[in-house]
Design a protein around this motif. Sequence first.
Motif, PDB file in Angstrom:
ATOM      1  N   PRO A   2       0.807  -1.212   0.000  1.00 21.13           N
ATOM      2  CA  PRO A   2       0.000   0.000   0.000  1.00 21.13           C
ATOM      3  C   PRO A   2       0.846   1.270   0.000  1.00 21.13           C
ATOM      4  O   PRO A   2       1.921   1.315   0.587  1.00 21.13           O
ATOM      5  N   LEU A   3       0.325   2.268  -0.691  1.00 20.74           N
ATOM      6  CA  LEU A   3       0.909   3.606  -0.697  1.00 20.74           C
ATOM      7  C   LEU A   3      -0.193   4.569  -0.302  1.00 20.74           C
ATOM      8  O   LEU A   3      -1.216   4.681  -0.988  1.00 20.74           O
ATOM      9  N   ILE A   4      -0.002   5.242   0.826  1.00 22.01           N
ATOM     10  CA  ILE A   4      -0.984   6.186   1.333  1.00 22.01           C
ATOM     11  C   ILE A   4      -0.437   7.585   1.114  1.00 22.01           C
ATOM     12  O   ILE A   4       0.642   7.925   1.610  1.00 22.01           O
ATOM     13  N   ASN A   5      -1.161   8.403   0.365  1.00 19.75           N
ATOM     14  CA  ASN A   5      -0.737   9.764   0.073  1.00 19.75           C
ATOM     15  C   ASN A   5      -1.605  10.724   0.874  1.00 19.75           C
ATOM     16  O   ASN A   5      -2.820  10.769   0.694  1.00 19.75           O
ATOM     17  N   VAL A   6      -0.971  11.480   1.757  1.00 16.59           N
ATOM     18  CA  VAL A   6      -1.676  12.427   2.621  1.00 16.59           C
ATOM     19  C   VAL A   6      -1.268  13.830   2.208  1.00 16.59           C
ATOM     20  O   VAL A   6      -0.079  14.157   2.181  1.00 16.59           O
ATOM     21  N   LYS A   7      -2.243  14.654   1.893  1.00 14.07           N
ATOM     22  CA  LYS A   7      -1.970  16.037   1.512  1.00 14.07           C
ATOM     23  C   LYS A   7      -2.407  16.951   2.646  1.00 14.07           C
ATOM     24  O   LYS A   7      -3.543  16.884   3.099  1.00 14.07           O
ATOM     25  N   LEU A   8      -1.484  17.798   3.099  1.00 18.65           N
ATOM     26  CA  LEU A   8      -1.728  18.695   4.218  1.00 18.65           C
ATOM     27  C   LEU A   8      -1.361  20.119   3.816  1.00 18.65           C
ATOM     28  O   LEU A   8      -0.415  20.325   3.059  1.00 18.65           O
ATOM     29  N   ILE A   9      -2.076  21.081   4.364  1.00 20.42           N
ATOM     30  CA  ILE A   9      -1.703  22.469   4.145  1.00 20.42           C
ATOM     31  C   ILE A   9      -0.452  22.750   4.967  1.00 20.42           C
ATOM     32  O   ILE A   9      -0.385  22.403   6.154  1.00 20.42           O
ATOM     33  N   GLU A  10       0.526  23.379   4.328  1.00 17.05           N
ATOM     34  CA  GLU A  10       1.791  23.658   5.017  1.00 17.05           C
ATOM     35  C   GLU A  10       1.558  24.487   6.279  1.00 17.05           C
ATOM     36  O   GLU A  10       0.605  25.256   6.367  1.00 17.05           O
ATOM     37  N   ASP A  11       2.429  24.285   7.240  1.00 17.63           N
ATOM     38  CA  ASP A  11       2.437  25.028   8.508  1.00 17.63           C
ATOM     39  C   ASP A  11       1.239  24.749   9.411  1.00 17.63           C
ATOM     40  O   ASP A  11       0.934  25.548  10.293  1.00 17.63           O
ATOM     41  N   VAL A  12       0.558  23.635   9.204  1.00 22.08           N
ATOM     42  CA  VAL A  12      -0.540  23.264  10.089  1.00 22.08           C
ATOM     43  C   VAL A  12      -0.055  22.231  11.102  1.00 22.08           C
ATOM     44  O   VAL A  12      -0.277  22.380  12.295  1.00 22.08           O
TER      45      VAL A  12
END
Length: 74
Positions: A2-12
């Motif tokens: 599995p490859l889990i891609n998590v996208k987060l807003i920077e500096d949070v």
Amino acid sequence: MPLINVKLIEDVFTPAQKTQIIEKLTDAMVEIEGENMRGVTWVYIEDIKQGDLGIGGKPLHAKDVHSLQRGEAA
């Protein structure tokens, strides 16, 4: 594997929180797939520049997410 891609807003999220995200998402996949998959479970965190991600037609910034975390309106 599995490859889990998590996208987060920077500096949070802090680096420690990102480590926790990686650990807990890996644990969740291992719970489903079995312990033998731990070593091949990838978690990729991608920071997205503030304002480059939006919801409801409005761009999001770190301050908006921090307001939500405190239970305030963004």
